[in-house]
Scaffold this active site. Structure first.
Site, PDB file in Angstrom:
ATOM      1  N   GLU A   1       0.822  -1.208   0.000  1.00  0.00           N
ATOM      2  CA  GLU A   1       0.000   0.000   0.000  1.00  0.00           C
ATOM      3  C   GLU A   1       0.857   1.259   0.000  1.00  0.00           C
ATOM      4  O   GLU A   1       1.736   1.454   0.850  1.00  0.00           O
ATOM      5  CB  GLU A   1      -0.908  -0.006   1.235  1.00  0.00           C
ATOM      6  CG  GLU A   1      -1.691   1.270   1.478  1.00  0.00           C
ATOM      7  CD  GLU A   1      -2.768   1.518   0.438  1.00  0.00           C
ATOM      8  OE1 GLU A   1      -2.893   2.663  -0.015  1.00  0.00           O
ATOM      9  OE2 GLU A   1      -3.469   0.551   0.071  1.00  0.00           O
TER      10      GLU A   1
ATOM     11  N   THR B   1      -5.681   1.903  -5.214  1.00  0.00           N
ATOM     12  CA  THR B   1      -5.303   0.499  -5.106  1.00  0.00           C
ATOM     13  C   THR B   1      -5.880  -0.318  -6.255  1.00  0.00           C
ATOM     14  O   THR B   1      -5.192  -1.142  -6.862  1.00  0.00           O
ATOM     15  CB  THR B   1      -5.786  -0.069  -3.761  1.00  0.00           C
ATOM     16  OG1 THR B   1      -5.069   0.569  -2.700  1.00  0.00           O
ATOM     17  CG2 THR B   1      -5.549  -1.572  -3.690  1.00  0.00           C
TER      18      THR B   1
ATOM     19  N   ASP C   1       1.099  -0.491  -4.957  1.00  0.00           N
ATOM     20  CA  ASP C   1      -0.125  -0.338  -5.747  1.00  0.00           C
ATOM     21  C   ASP C   1      -0.173   1.043  -6.397  1.00  0.00           C
ATOM     22  O   ASP C   1      -0.618   1.210  -7.525  1.00  0.00           O
ATOM     23  CB  ASP C   1      -1.370  -0.582  -4.893  1.00  0.00           C
ATOM     24  CG  ASP C   1      -1.446   0.309  -3.658  1.00  0.00           C
ATOM     25  OD1 ASP C   1      -0.458   0.995  -3.319  1.00  0.00           O
ATOM     26  OD2 ASP C   1      -2.509   0.315  -2.993  1.00  0.00           O
ATOM     27  N   HIS C   2       0.312   2.049  -5.681  1.00  0.00           N
ATOM     28  CA  HIS C   2       0.361   3.427  -6.176  1.00  0.00           C
ATOM     29  C   HIS C   2       1.231   4.219  -5.219  1.00  0.00           C
ATOM     30  O   HIS C   2       1.701   3.693  -4.200  1.00  0.00           O
ATOM     31  CB  HIS C   2      -1.034   4.048  -6.263  1.00  0.00           C
ATOM     32  CG  HIS C   2      -1.804   4.007  -4.966  1.00  0.00           C
ATOM     33  ND1 HIS C   2      -1.630   4.954  -3.979  1.00  0.00           N
ATOM     34  CD2 HIS C   2      -2.726   3.134  -4.499  1.00  0.00           C
ATOM     35  CE1 HIS C   2      -2.417   4.666  -2.944  1.00  0.00           C
ATOM     36  NE2 HIS C   2      -3.099   3.566  -3.240  1.00  0.00           N
TER      37      HIS C   2
ATOM     38  N   HIS D   1      -1.362   3.018   5.594  1.00  0.00           N
ATOM     39  CA  HIS D   1      -2.591   3.739   5.239  1.00  0.00           C
ATOM     40  C   HIS D   1      -3.098   4.409   6.504  1.00  0.00           C
ATOM     41  O   HIS D   1      -3.010   3.845   7.589  1.00  0.00           O
ATOM     42  CB  HIS D   1      -3.628   2.741   4.707  1.00  0.00           C
ATOM     43  CG  HIS D   1      -4.818   3.365   4.030  1.00  0.00           C
ATOM     44  ND1 HIS D   1      -5.728   4.155   4.704  1.00  0.00           N
ATOM     45  CD2 HIS D   1      -5.244   3.300   2.742  1.00  0.00           C
ATOM     46  CE1 HIS D   1      -6.662   4.553   3.856  1.00  0.00           C
ATOM     47  NE2 HIS D   1      -6.404   4.059   2.661  1.00  0.00           N
TER      48      HIS D   1
END
Length: 639
Positions: free
Chosen positions: A283, A323, A493-494, A441
């Site tokens: 993440e 995501t 994911d990013h 996150h």
């Protein structure tokens, strides 16, 4: 007289919408001053276009109030009960508008944008989101404070409301006025769209000229954009020929001379290696967090060490900012389409995917997620594209040591992934596991005593704990009999954020990629530019697998891979990078051409250049070509 007219209540409603919208815009403007080159003209555009969107928002907001004002007879409308009800509604409206000021500020603070698809997710997946908000902010104090302020706000509003409930009227008169009010949202629906907020090359200015509530409704409407309608296009034959030319590489050949058919055979010499593959999708792991990319905070010691022990790719770009966009690119190996990710779209079953290739080769495929897989439609997508799914519901009590709003901590997730690997190994089947983490996150909470940064103190702690958990994953995996026959792929994911003056800031899409298998793969650094859509073909190349592919990605290790390129996007803006040139495609058939310098310090040095037809054709080859393939189901297992 107007003061005796029941439509005075709409005048009051307009003042409420305008006043709070003006307040929100001003607060966000002050917050964005360091990112704006503010001039009197730009300021006038921000507030002028912003006022236009506020009026459009009001026209939609007023619909139920107009209908009530049209249809209720005077006896009911002017009654004490209805006045009390109207007062209650007014109090709720002002409270919600005050709440929206706080909500828009916090959303803008995290994403540097007005409401968009992310806000839609926040409304849909309430369990995770509400818990996340409660763990991140002093919610009760905020709600209480808003209530207190709203009492004083409503005292002022109530004075304007009371005079609206004392006049007399006839149905015909009410309907004439009401129909004029109802005409406004109808015209807005057909003639107004979110792209009208484009007032400057500076993305912050465009966002300030919007209205958050309008943007929220626009996100509902535009979850899938018709590429041919909204974007610059060329003849299909030209586009598909450009796509096929770019997909040509050493060791493959197309199965058909049909211009629209992208299927091609990947043929490798020698024995296929049916090694285990564990793909860890981390993440929000921006490249800029790593010491090997110049970060001096020391929050990624394990990943920095891994950079010297792996096949380490230094020039990889995420396709999007969500995501599900990363999962789409890694799993389907296709460029992003405008709108929401395919993972969340209806009819997303039976794609040709990394999962389908591995399944055909006899692999035990699993998607392993720390949270509840219904979030973002992940379980459905993976279950219908070649994977078994393992999520929070599949964790036994003794497998969970820590949870937050998004799921179990990364350590618990990785230990579960190891157990799933053991189960596949016991069945004597090679396994392919896609493991999606959540700890990095907000609210950035994790088990105590693991790292030297206290839990819930910010992003650095989230990154360092994620790094710690990856170190533990590899340490535990080394104890397993299957370790020497396993390739670990670790990728983001990013990025953690991509909000800058420019809508598509290239450097903020850069992420790391590690391919780690110490018994199998020699450590080396690969600087060639690549996209997340190239990961699957590259790993399949390392496995020496032969297969028929419908991927848009290519094996980056192929010595004849061709022109380096990558893809970046928001949900409406599409970027195509070729060398140091950037093509930006936007709705309303916008095109922008830029050059940029690479690096992590300071702002992007991006310079607008004159149109480049070769860049446009190549970019459309991928984007328009991908849309054509998608709409015609040409990358499905069953057409």
């Amino acid at each position: 007289m107007w003061t005796k007219n029941r439509y005075l209540s709409l005048y009051t409603l307009f003042l409420i919408v305008f006043a709070f919208s003006f307040l929100t815009r001003t607060i966000l403007l002050v917050k964005s001053l360091s990112s704006l080159e503010l001039t009197p003209l730009l300021l006038a555009k921000i507030y002028g276009v912003g006022f236009f969107f506020d009026c459009v928002t009001f026209s939609y907001f007023a619909i139920p109030f107009v209908i009530v004002a049209m249809l209720l007879p005077d006896k009911v409308f002017n009654s004490t009960i209805f006045k009390a009800l109207a007062g209650l509604v007014g109090f709720v409206v002002t409270y919600l508008m005050l709440f929206n000021v706080i909500a828009e500020y916090t959303f803008f603070d995290e994403f540097a944008t007005r409401y968009n698809f992310i806000a839609i997710d926040y409304l849909i997946y309430t369990t995770e989101v509400i818990r996340n908000i409660r763990e991140s902010y002093p919610v009760n104090w905020l709600l209480g404070g808003i209530l207190l302020v709203n009492i004083f706000v409503f005292i002022f509003v109530r004075k304007h409301l009371t005079t609206a409930f004392s006049g007399t009227s006839r149905l015909g008169q009410r309907c004439k006025t009401g129909f004029l009010f109802l005409l406004l949202p109808i015209l807005s629906f057909f003639f107004v769209d979110i792209s009208m907020n484009h007032i400057s090359p500076n993305n912050y200015a465009d966002e300030l000229a919007s209205n958050g509530i309008y943007n929220l409704a626009a996100a509902f409407r535009n979850n899938e954009l018709d590429f041919n309608k909204f974007y610059t296009v060329k003849e299909n034959d030209v586009v598909m020929s450009a796509l096929k030319r770019q997909l040509t590489e050493k060791g493959n050949h197309f199965v058909s001379s049909d211009t629209n058919e992208i299927s091609r055979v990947i043929q490798h010499q020698g024995t296929e290696r049916h090694l285990n593959v564990v793909v860890v999708i981390e993440e929000s792991l921006s490249a800029s967090f790593l010491g090997t990319f110049g970060n001096s905070t020391g929050i990624t010691p394990n990943l920095d060490k891994l950079a010297d022990e792996s096949m380490f790719f230094t020039n990889l770009y995420a396709t999007g900012t969500r995501t599900v966009r990363g999962l789409e690119a890694i799993t389907l190996a296709m460029p992003p389409l405008p709108g929401t990710s395919i993972v969340k779209r209806p009819h997303n079953e039976n794609f040709f995917s990394w999962g389908s290739v591995m399944k055909d080769k006899g692999y035990d495929n699993k998607f392993i997620y720390a949270g509840h897989g219904y979030f973002d439609n992940m379980n459905y997508f993976f279950a219908n594209n070649g994977f078994a799914t393992v999520d929070r519901l599949n964790f036994a009590k003794d497998e969970v040591t820590f949870t937050n709003a998004w799921g179990v901590c990364d350590e618990d997730l990785f230990m579960k992934a190891i157990k799933e690997g053991d189960a596949s190994f016991a069945k004597k089947k090679p396994f392919f596991s896609v493991v999606m983490t959540t700890s990095n996150h907000r609210p950035y909470t994790y088990p105590d005593g693991k790292i030297d940064i206290p839990s819930k103190t910010g992003r650095d702690g989230g990154v360092k704990y994620a790094d710690f958990a990856i170190g533990r994953l590899l340490a535990e995996a080394k104890k397993k009999p299957w370790f020497n026959d396993t390739i670990f792929v670790i990728v983001a994911d990013h990025c953690a954020g991509s909000a800058r003056k420019m809508a598509l800031p290239v450097k903020d899409y850069r992420i790391p990629l590690f391919i780690y298998a110490p018994a199998l793969i020699k450590p080396q650094k690969i600087d060639r530019m690549m996209s997340q859509i190239d990961i699957a073909p590259t790993v399949l190349g390392l496995l020496n697998l032969s297969y028929t592919t419908k991927f848009f990605g290519k094996d980056i290790l192929n010595d004849q891979v061709g022109q380096e390129r990558a893809f970046i996007s928001t949900y409406q803006k599409l970027g195509f990078i070729e060398g140091n040139r950037l093509l930006v495609l936007g709705p309303k058939k916008e095109t922008g051409f830029y050059t940029f310098t690479k690096g992590f310090s300071g702002d992007d040095k991006t310079t607008e250049i004159k149109p480049q037809d070769d860049l446009l054709v190549n970019g459309l080859g991928y984007y328009q070509g991908a849309y054509y393939v998608y709409k015609n189901r040409l990358n499905r297992l069953v057409k």
